[in-house]
Design a protein around this motif. Structure first.
Motif, mmCIF file in Angstrom:
data_model
loop_
_atom_site.group_PDB
_atom_site.id
_atom_site.type_symbol
_atom_site.label_atom_id
_atom_site.label_comp_id
_atom_site.label_asym_id
_atom_site.label_seq_id
_atom_site.Cartn_x
_atom_site.Cartn_y
_atom_site.Cartn_z
ATOM 1 N N UNK A 38 0.815 -1.217 0.000
ATOM 2 C CA UNK A 38 0.000 0.000 0.000
ATOM 3 C C UNK A 38 0.853 1.272 0.000
ATOM 4 N N UNK A 39 1.985 1.234 -0.697
ATOM 5 C CA UNK A 39 2.919 2.374 -0.673
ATOM 6 C C UNK A 39 2.250 3.693 -1.051
ATOM 7 N N UNK A 40 1.352 3.653 -2.035
ATOM 8 C CA UNK A 40 0.725 4.882 -2.516
ATOM 9 C C UNK A 40 -0.152 5.575 -1.494
ATOM 10 N N UNK A 41 -0.608 4.824 -0.490
ATOM 11 C CA UNK A 41 -1.571 5.410 0.452
ATOM 12 C C UNK A 41 -0.936 6.184 1.589
ATOM 13 N N UNK A 42 0.320 5.905 1.887
ATOM 14 C CA UNK A 42 1.046 6.572 2.971
ATOM 15 C C UNK A 42 0.469 6.223 4.338
#
Lengths: 370, 370
Positions: free
Chosen positions: A226-230
């Motif tokens: 889920x890298x994009x979600x921070x």
């Protein structure tokens, strides 16, 4: 013009990382294999995807819960600790910045390894603290030298990533515990375990939140995809965690991140399947390296660091030649480490491309005859 | 224990806002009408929902673009300015904190209106700056007194929300421009236009990014219905904007926020339909107030502030009685403003509940006979 703050004013305009998106914009050519950012090409749990889809339809117009109550409670259950021993943040990057801000004064020495995570250094400089670096030894963080430097510099904070990025190497739990015990009580050990899920269990000390001088950082960006979600979190003693709530952006962890992380955490099967894929991709990357006569370093992370066997210029040439073949990777930059390239675990077809491109890239970079 | 930074150490443990989620947890009862956080119950554009669903399926495992390139470019086109005159951040809250950090020194005076946005004050205190407040006059920000206070205190920053929150009142563009022109050149005007889309065009000065001493903050949380995602932006002169890139969290604006905001910005029809619903809800709230013999203040925002006609204790009693009837609202707290309650524009059925509950709440709060 209003005068910028003296610390900010003195800073250069830097970006800790040039993103693959910028490289693609500049070359006009998308990468065919995205193996440079240690993301999880395997993606997140289907439960997390479902949670995001539901949140998009139903709840995204609402402000997120500033306490991240449900996620914090679930993490506490998952880890067997209390919610007050957890601080959820907008990714580890955000929590690193807060840690520097909260546990040091302007001008304080802060210690890290030379060539370790650049975003930590960015925050140290950004808050006007003094960065003190310690070279790696044998491609691993040099714990003795780190501890000695902490004492000599009277450092407020020491940063240690275990498993390490960019080398993928690690120390076992006993070594980490001895290191922590050897530090002065007033020094905070910031132990970055972003790759913890991918490491052998023997690399992770038990969670002892009774200790006041350690915070451990973990994330949903790596194994959970889920890298994009921070979204990441700190684990530490309650009085340490309490300080973060005084200054953090209370609405800083977005509602998608909260709902997706909660769903991802519940899906142990997906996590296990990703870990198996990571392990198999690590083996494949090592074997691709070996086919070209290169040595892969042992890795406890979702990437493999490969010794290109010559100097930093040569390894940079390999990276550029891979880039020209639409394969995005990164490489360590510090002297001694810079002979290596770093390749993230990816999908079968991405590794196929890497397998084809590596021998070509080595030749293009002008590999010495053996 | 490692010693917290002196500024942080001196801070109380506060939360700028107690969230409705916490109130629901504590009461064990969900709100039936969520009219307290100035969100958009009307939700985001269907295009934004579609973008989020696509991002959830395809791209969420990737780190977000640290430059928010596509969103910044689209905003630049939308606003007729250059990308270098825009800083995208994780909501206005995040950008307020950065502005305090970047454009003032510890101990500097920073001026705002007494009773204005608490999160701004939270950041001023959080960075060890000195908060100086100026009372409202006639329920509006007192521009003359703000300017005079800036000069007297030699303030680094002055914060002004136009339209105002929590009062909903506004000044027209000429008044804002005279105010800006009356400030010393070294003082930064932080003009918060979170509610700008809902305001009459005459309230918004033209975007003049040639001026070095103004930054304007805007958001996708209000009219665009994306509060949960955390995405807002600053507009200012290039040398002002450049400072933010030196210290901001480069991966701080998540990938959902970037893709949804981009899609939302392209859907002018949805925005227009929301603005029409907001205008109609404002009228309805004012008319509900009038039915109970209360006066609604004029509003240029997505909420209406209602003068309950008695003192602050009475208005707090009304709020609590509404809460007991599952209607979530908020109220101004500063002396003079605290006679009011603040009701967000919401769906028909939410306003129906408010309509039923208000007379009961006034009675329950012990309304004086007239």
């Amino acid at each position: 013009m209003p005068k910028p703050n003296a610390v900010v004013s003195a800073l250069p305009s830097t970006i800790p990382f040039v993103a693959p998106e910028r490289m693609e914009r500049e070359s006009g050519r998308p990468f065919a294999a995205r193996l440079g950012a240690n993301e999880s090409s395997f993606g997140p749990s289907p439960r997390a995807i479902e949670a995001m889809q539901r949140t998009a339809r139903q709840d995204v117009w609402k402000y997120c819960d500033p306490e991240a109550f449900d996620l914090t409670a679930a993490l506490a259950r998952h880890l067997g600790i209390r919610p007050a021993e957890i601080v959820v943040g907008a990714g580890i990057d955000n929590l690193l910045g807060l840690t520097v801000r909260i546990f040091s004064e302007p001008g304080d020495a802060i210690v890290t390894s030379l060539g370790a995570y650049p975003t930590f250094n960015y925050h140290v400089n950004g808050y006007g603290r003094r960065l003190v670096t310690v070279p790696y030894r044998n491609d691993r963080a040099d714990l003795d030298a780190l501890a000695e430097t902490v004492r000599r510099e009277n450092a407020s904070i020491v940063y240690l990533a275990n498993p390490d990025n960019p080398m993928g190497t690690w120390h076992d739990a006993e070594a980490i515990e001895s290191f922590a015990a050897s530090l002065p009580g007033e020094t905070l050990l910031l132990l970055d375990e972003a790759y913890g899920e991918m490491a052998p269990p023997s690399a992770l000390p038990p969670l002892d939140t009774g200790r006041n001088n350690i915070v451990r950082a973990r994330t949903f960006s790596k194994a959970y995809g889920l890298a994009g979600l921070r979204v990441g979190y700190l684990v530490g003693a309650e009085p340490i965690c309490a300080q973060y709530h005084k200054v953090r952006d209370h609405f800083g962890v977005n509602i998608m991140a909260q709902s997706a992380a909660l769903a991802a955490l519940s899906d142990c099967e997906w996590l296990a399947s990703v870990l198996a894929k990571v392990a198999s991709a690590r083996e494949r990357i090592a074997s691709i390296a070996k086919e070209s006569g290169l040595a892969a370093l042992p890795s406890a992370a979702n990437f493999v660091t490969i010794d290109c066997g010559q100097d930093g210029d040569f390894a940079m040439g390999v990276l550029k030649a891979l880039d020209a073949r639409s394969v995005f990777i990164r490489k360590p930059m510090a002297p001694g480490l810079d002979r290596c390239i770093r390749v993230s675990c990816g999908l079968q077809q991405e590794l196929d491309l890497f397998e084809t491109a590596l021998p070509e890239a080595l030749a293009a970079a002008g590999r010495s005859r053996r």
